[in-house]
Design a protein around this motif. Structure first.
Motif, short mmCIF file in Angstrom:
data_model
loop_
_atom_site.label_atom_id
_atom_site.label_comp_id
_atom_site.label_asym_id
_atom_site.label_seq_id
_atom_site.Cartn_x
_atom_site.Cartn_y
_atom_site.Cartn_z
N ALA A 53 0.85 -1.03 0.13
CA ALA A 53 -0.05 0.08 0.08
C ALA A 53 0.83 1.25 -0.14
O ALA A 53 0.60 2.30 -0.73
N LEU A 54 2.03 1.36 0.72
CA LEU A 54 2.85 2.39 0.62
C LEU A 54 3.44 2.52 -0.70
O LEU A 54 3.69 3.79 -1.28
N ASP A 55 4.08 1.46 -1.10
CA ASP A 55 4.58 1.57 -2.58
C ASP A 55 3.57 2.02 -3.71
O ASP A 55 4.00 2.77 -4.41
N ILE A 78 -1.08 4.86 1.14
CA ILE A 78 -0.93 5.35 2.79
C ILE A 78 0.34 5.98 2.73
O ILE A 78 1.32 5.92 1.63
N THR A 79 0.33 6.91 3.56
CA THR A 79 1.69 7.80 3.82
C THR A 79 2.82 6.87 4.64
O THR A 79 2.64 5.80 5.14
N LYS A 80 4.03 7.41 4.55
CA LYS A 80 4.99 6.65 5.58
C LYS A 80 4.63 6.77 6.79
O LYS A 80 5.04 5.89 7.46
N VAL A 81 4.06 7.77 7.31
CA VAL A 81 3.87 8.03 8.59
C VAL A 81 2.65 6.86 8.91
O VAL A 81 3.07 6.14 10.08
N PHE A 126 2.27 4.09 7.37
CA PHE A 126 2.78 2.68 7.47
C PHE A 126 3.70 2.34 8.72
O PHE A 126 3.62 1.24 9.15
N PHE A 127 4.72 3.24 9.05
CA PHE A 127 5.38 3.08 10.32
C PHE A 127 4.48 3.20 11.80
O PHE A 127 5.02 2.31 12.34
N GLU A 128 3.48 3.75 11.68
CA GLU A 128 2.56 3.63 12.81
C GLU A 128 1.98 2.02 12.72
O GLU A 128 2.17 1.45 13.88
N TYR A 129 1.77 1.58 11.62
CA TYR A 129 1.12 0.38 11.50
C TYR A 129 2.18 -0.77 11.77
O TYR A 129 1.83 -1.63 12.58
N TYR A 130 3.34 -0.63 11.23
CA TYR A 130 4.56 -1.50 11.39
C TYR A 130 4.80 -1.55 12.91
O TYR A 130 5.26 -2.71 13.42
N ASN A 131 4.78 -0.53 13.64
CA ASN A 131 5.56 -0.33 14.92
C ASN A 131 4.31 -1.03 15.84
O ASN A 131 4.74 -1.82 16.79
N ALA A 132 3.09 -0.82 15.52
CA ALA A 132 2.27 -1.54 16.33
C ALA A 132 2.22 -2.89 16.14
O ALA A 132 2.07 -3.74 17.09
N LEU A 133 2.33 -3.66 15.03
CA LEU A 133 2.74 -4.95 14.62
C LEU A 133 3.96 -5.75 15.54
O LEU A 133 3.88 -6.55 16.06
N LYS A 134 4.98 -4.68 15.50
CA LYS A 134 6.23 -5.04 16.29
C LYS A 134 5.96 -5.15 18.05
O LYS A 134 6.42 -6.15 18.55
#
Length: 89
Positions: free
Chosen positions: A3-5, A9-12, A14-22
């Motif tokens: 979705a980011l590519d 969605i924005t990078k922000v 993406f990283f919010e979602y990514y960090n939540a998963l981590k």
């Protein structure tokens, strides 16, 4: 990531979602009840040794009774161990 590519969605976001998963993954690891027997058993028994045991049993050179003693397993556990061992490779 896709979705980011594609600009959906924005990078922000993406990283919010990514960090939540981590964080969720870390929380799950901390609260787990233990390891997986079939993932750790190849290290305990030894992969090479396990393959030799399996080949000897299949060829009739080793009795199941003796294979059980050598691996510390029995019956269904023994069979499932070798099934999982071939899946993990």
């Amino acid at each position: 990531r896709r979705a980011l590519d594609l600009g959906k969605i924005t990078k922000v976001e993406f990283f919010e979602y990514y960090n939540a998963l981590k964080i969720d993954e870390l929380f799950n690891k901390m609260n787990s009840n233990g390891g997986n027997y079939y993932l750790s058993a190849p290290y305990r028994v030894g992969r090479s040794f396990a393959y030799h045991i399996e080949n000897a049993v299949k060829s009739g050179q080793l009795l199941y009774r003796d294979a059980f003693k050598l691996t510390g397993m029995s019956g269904r556990t023994f069979d499932k161990f070798f099934t999982k061992l071939h899946e993990i490779k």
